[in-house]
Design a protein around this motif. Structure first.
Motif, PDB file in Angstrom:
ATOM      1  N   UNK A  86       0.833  -1.209   0.000  1.00  0.00           N
ATOM      2  CA  UNK A  86       0.000   0.000   0.000  1.00  0.00           C
ATOM      3  C   UNK A  86       0.867   1.258   0.000  1.00  0.00           C
ATOM      4  N   UNK A  87       1.984   1.193   0.694  1.00  0.00           N
ATOM      5  CA  UNK A  87       2.873   2.349   0.790  1.00  0.00           C
ATOM      6  C   UNK A  87       3.717   2.562  -0.462  1.00  0.00           C
ATOM      7  N   UNK A  88       4.116   1.471  -1.104  1.00  0.00           N
ATOM      8  CA  UNK A  88       5.174   1.576  -2.116  1.00  0.00           C
ATOM      9  C   UNK A  88       4.740   1.272  -3.544  1.00  0.00           C
ATOM     10  N   UNK A  89       3.490   0.861  -3.755  1.00  0.00           N
ATOM     11  CA  UNK A  89       3.047   0.535  -5.116  1.00  0.00           C
ATOM     12  C   UNK A  89       1.718   1.213  -5.427  1.00  0.00           C
ATOM     13  N   UNK A  90       1.336   1.109  -6.694  1.00  0.00           N
ATOM     14  CA  UNK A  90       0.029   1.607  -7.130  1.00  0.00           C
ATOM     15  C   UNK A  90      -0.968   0.461  -7.303  1.00  0.00           C
ATOM     16  N   UNK A  91      -0.698  -0.676  -6.718  1.00  0.00           N
ATOM     17  CA  UNK A  91      -1.594  -1.815  -6.828  1.00  0.00           C
ATOM     18  C   UNK A  91      -2.986  -1.453  -6.286  1.00  0.00           C
ATOM     19  N   UNK A  92      -3.994  -2.011  -6.915  1.00  0.00           N
ATOM     20  CA  UNK A  92      -5.343  -1.901  -6.364  1.00  0.00           C
ATOM     21  C   UNK A  92      -5.464  -2.830  -5.161  1.00  0.00           C
ATOM     22  N   UNK A  93      -6.524  -2.661  -4.390  1.00  0.00           N
ATOM     23  CA  UNK A  93      -6.724  -3.524  -3.227  1.00  0.00           C
ATOM     24  C   UNK A  93      -6.873  -4.980  -3.675  1.00  0.00           C
ATOM     25  N   UNK A  94      -7.589  -5.190  -4.779  1.00  0.00           N
ATOM     26  CA  UNK A  94      -7.771  -6.556  -5.282  1.00  0.00           C
ATOM     27  C   UNK A  94      -6.438  -7.170  -5.691  1.00  0.00           C
ATOM     28  N   UNK A  95      -5.570  -6.387  -6.314  1.00  0.00           N
ATOM     29  CA  UNK A  95      -4.249  -6.889  -6.709  1.00  0.00           C
ATOM     30  C   UNK A  95      -3.401  -7.235  -5.490  1.00  0.00           C
ATOM     31  N   UNK A  96      -3.507  -6.422  -4.449  1.00  0.00           N
ATOM     32  CA  UNK A  96      -2.755  -6.698  -3.224  1.00  0.00           C
ATOM     33  C   UNK A  96      -3.255  -7.971  -2.563  1.00  0.00           C
ATOM     34  N   UNK A  97      -4.578  -8.137  -2.527  1.00  0.00           N
ATOM     35  CA  UNK A  97      -5.169  -9.345  -1.942  1.00  0.00           C
ATOM     36  C   UNK A  97      -4.624 -10.580  -2.652  1.00  0.00           C
ATOM     37  N   UNK A  98      -4.577 -10.538  -3.970  1.00  0.00           N
ATOM     38  CA  UNK A  98      -4.060 -11.661  -4.761  1.00  0.00           C
ATOM     39  C   UNK A  98      -2.569 -11.866  -4.509  1.00  0.00           C
ATOM     40  N   UNK A  99      -1.807 -10.769  -4.446  1.00  0.00           N
ATOM     41  CA  UNK A  99      -0.353 -10.838  -4.296  1.00  0.00           C
ATOM     42  C   UNK A  99       0.058 -11.462  -2.965  1.00  0.00           C
ATOM     43  N   UNK A 100      -0.685 -11.185  -1.895  1.00  0.00           N
ATOM     44  CA  UNK A 100      -0.287 -11.708  -0.584  1.00  0.00           C
ATOM     45  C   UNK A 100      -0.895 -13.079  -0.273  1.00  0.00           C
ATOM     46  N   UNK A 101      -1.647 -13.634  -1.217  1.00  0.00           N
ATOM     47  CA  UNK A 101      -2.110 -15.007  -1.052  1.00  0.00           C
ATOM     48  C   UNK A 101      -3.477 -15.186  -0.447  1.00  0.00           C
ATOM     49  N   UNK A 102      -4.248 -14.095  -0.312  1.00  0.00           N
ATOM     50  CA  UNK A 102      -5.617 -14.217   0.187  1.00  0.00           C
ATOM     51  C   UNK A 102      -6.575 -14.402  -0.991  1.00  0.00           C
ATOM     52  N   UNK A 103      -7.695 -15.023  -0.720  1.00  0.00           N
ATOM     53  CA  UNK A 103      -8.710 -15.213  -1.763  1.00  0.00           C
ATOM     54  C   UNK A 103      -9.933 -14.335  -1.538  1.00  0.00           C
ATOM     55  N   UNK A 104     -10.073 -13.790  -0.330  1.00  0.00           N
ATOM     56  CA  UNK A 104     -11.242 -12.988   0.004  1.00  0.00           C
ATOM     57  C   UNK A 104     -10.834 -11.557   0.341  1.00  0.00           C
ATOM     58  N   UNK A 105     -11.349 -10.610  -0.444  1.00  0.00           N
ATOM     59  CA  UNK A 105     -11.058  -9.201  -0.178  1.00  0.00           C
ATOM     60  C   UNK A 105     -11.713  -8.743   1.122  1.00  0.00           C
ATOM     61  N   UNK A 106     -12.899  -9.225   1.405  1.00  0.00           N
ATOM     62  CA  UNK A 106     -13.595  -8.804   2.619  1.00  0.00           C
ATOM     63  C   UNK A 106     -12.866  -9.311   3.867  1.00  0.00           C
ATOM     64  N   UNK A 107     -12.339 -10.539   3.818  1.00  0.00           N
ATOM     65  CA  UNK A 107     -11.587 -11.079   4.955  1.00  0.00           C
ATOM     66  C   UNK A 107     -10.298 -10.283   5.158  1.00  0.00           C
ATOM     67  N   UNK A 108      -9.613  -9.969   4.051  1.00  0.00           N
ATOM     68  CA  UNK A 108      -8.396  -9.164   4.135  1.00  0.00           C
ATOM     69  C   UNK A 108      -8.696  -7.809   4.780  1.00  0.00           C
ATOM     70  N   UNK A 109      -9.759  -7.152   4.333  1.00  0.00           N
ATOM     71  CA  UNK A 109     -10.114  -5.837   4.881  1.00  0.00           C
ATOM     72  C   UNK A 109     -10.417  -5.928   6.372  1.00  0.00           C
ATOM     73  N   UNK A 110     -11.059  -7.026   6.770  1.00  0.00           N
ATOM     74  CA  UNK A 110     -11.427  -7.209   8.180  1.00  0.00           C
ATOM     75  C   UNK A 110     -10.187  -7.307   9.064  1.00  0.00           C
ATOM     76  N   UNK A 111      -9.235  -8.173   8.702  1.00  0.00           N
ATOM     77  CA  UNK A 111      -8.069  -8.356   9.572  1.00  0.00           C
ATOM     78  C   UNK A 111      -7.083  -7.192   9.440  1.00  0.00           C
TER      79      UNK A 111
END
Length: 338
Positions: A291-316
């Motif tokens: 989030x600090x160093x790239x222009x990735x979208x939230x969905x791209x970040x979720x995919x990059x870090x190995x999560x499958x659920x955007x809502x779960x990622x946002x929660x934690x």
């Protein structure tokens, strides 16, 4: 056995003593001094940093060709030392005739000199050893109850009729902070401030470790042997480097050749968490960095870090940073453009 002596409690003078005895080269960077040697005695680097309040940080990253003693001078009844072993082993005693303890990798120890004027540190021949020692001097000057030094004096020094020593359990978080310290790239005052902050974090973690171990007694040491602990460290490093990799506890245990139960025990003892919680935390750390160093979208970040659920990622993510990933990214943009 070779013997080297640090008489002075002043860091610069003490390192100058070692420089002459080791025939080492010395480099100074603001409050930090580095000794480097590669000769008939062995090879390695010794780093010393003088901090405020008569606190010194000393790190040995050395391999001696013969068994070697370093006699570390103290102020009787007024000195306290926190030691942590990253690699190899370190033996300690208060005098030539006192009991010896051995500090193993990822283990902590506290030494309070109430009677003896020295600490005897012993390094094994041909064993690469990385040990960090935080020395707190001038304890008699600590008379303000609101200071850390006063609390340390009350806990470890005051009214003690004999030297105090406590060997703690295993902690990988301290190793991570030491690694951050060694990886600092800046110079001058910025480096000095970053170093002082990290050393105080290490000191705080060692005090916290002592408090926890004092409550848990022998339970804190667990059943892991030296090889098991190194394998836990290897898994920890793998997760930190590749948090997005989807591997189960069984997969990770098999990767290094220990049982899943021992791997879980190792994370409980050395990280104070489970393997899966550690993975999740490292993924969130990587997401925050992206989030600090790239222009990735939230969905791209979720995919990059190995999560499958955007809502779960946002929660934690919100549980850790008290805001959603979108809000966090917006705050970063506002800070950049301000």
């Amino acid at each position: 056995m070779n013997t080297f002596t640090i008489h002075s409690n002043t860091l610069n003078k003490g390192l100058l003593e070692l420089k002459e005895q080791l025939n080492a080269e010395a480099v100074s960077n603001f409050k930090e001094k580095q000794l480097t040697f590669n000769n008939v005695l062995g090879k390695g680097q010794i780093v010393g940093v003088a901090l405020k309040g008569r606190i010194n940080y000393l790190e040995f990253n050395v391999t001696f060709k013969e068994d070697t003693q370093v006699l570390l001078g103290t102020e009787t009844q007024n000195s306290l030392f926190f030691a942590y072993c990253v690699d190899g082993s370190l033996s300690h005693k208060f005098s030539e005739h006192s009991e010896t303890i051995v500090l193993e990798p990822f283990q902590t120890a506290i030494m309070a000199n109430s009677i003896s004027p020295i600490n005897v540190l012993e390094f094994k021949a041909n064993e690469p050893t990385n040990v960090s020692i935080i020395g707190v001097y001038g304890m008699q000057e600590a008379d303000n109850p609101e200071t850390i030094k006063y609390q340390l004096k009350e806990t470890f020094i005051k009214d003690k009729k004999e030297d105090y020593r406590f060997v703690g359990s295993y902690n990988l978080k301290i190793a991570d902070s030491i690694r951050q310290l060694n990886n600092l790239k800046m110079n001058g005052m910025v480096r000095a401030l970053m170093t002082e902050g990290l050393v105080h974090i290490i000191l705080a973690m060692e005090i916290q470790q002592h408090q926890r171990d004092s409550l848990l007694k022998d339970e804190a040491l667990g059943s892991l042997n030296s090889r098991d602990r190194k394998m836990v460290k290897e898994v920890s490093d793998f997760i930190q480097n590749y948090p997005e990799t989807n591997k189960t506890v069984v997969d990770l245990a098999s990767k290094v050749g220990i049982s899943p139960a021992k791997l879980q025990e190792g994370f409980r003892l050395m990280h104070k968490t489970t393997v899966n919680d550690f993975i999740r935390n490292e993924r969130i750390n990587k997401a925050e960095m992206l989030l600090k160093t790239t222009d990735f979208t939230i969905s791209e970040i979720v995919y990059t870090i190995g999560f499958s659920s955007r809502s779960y990622f946002s929660k934690i993510f919100k549980e850790k940073y008290n805001c959603s990933p979108v809000e966090y990214k917006s705050k970063i943009k506002m800070a950049v453009t301000a």
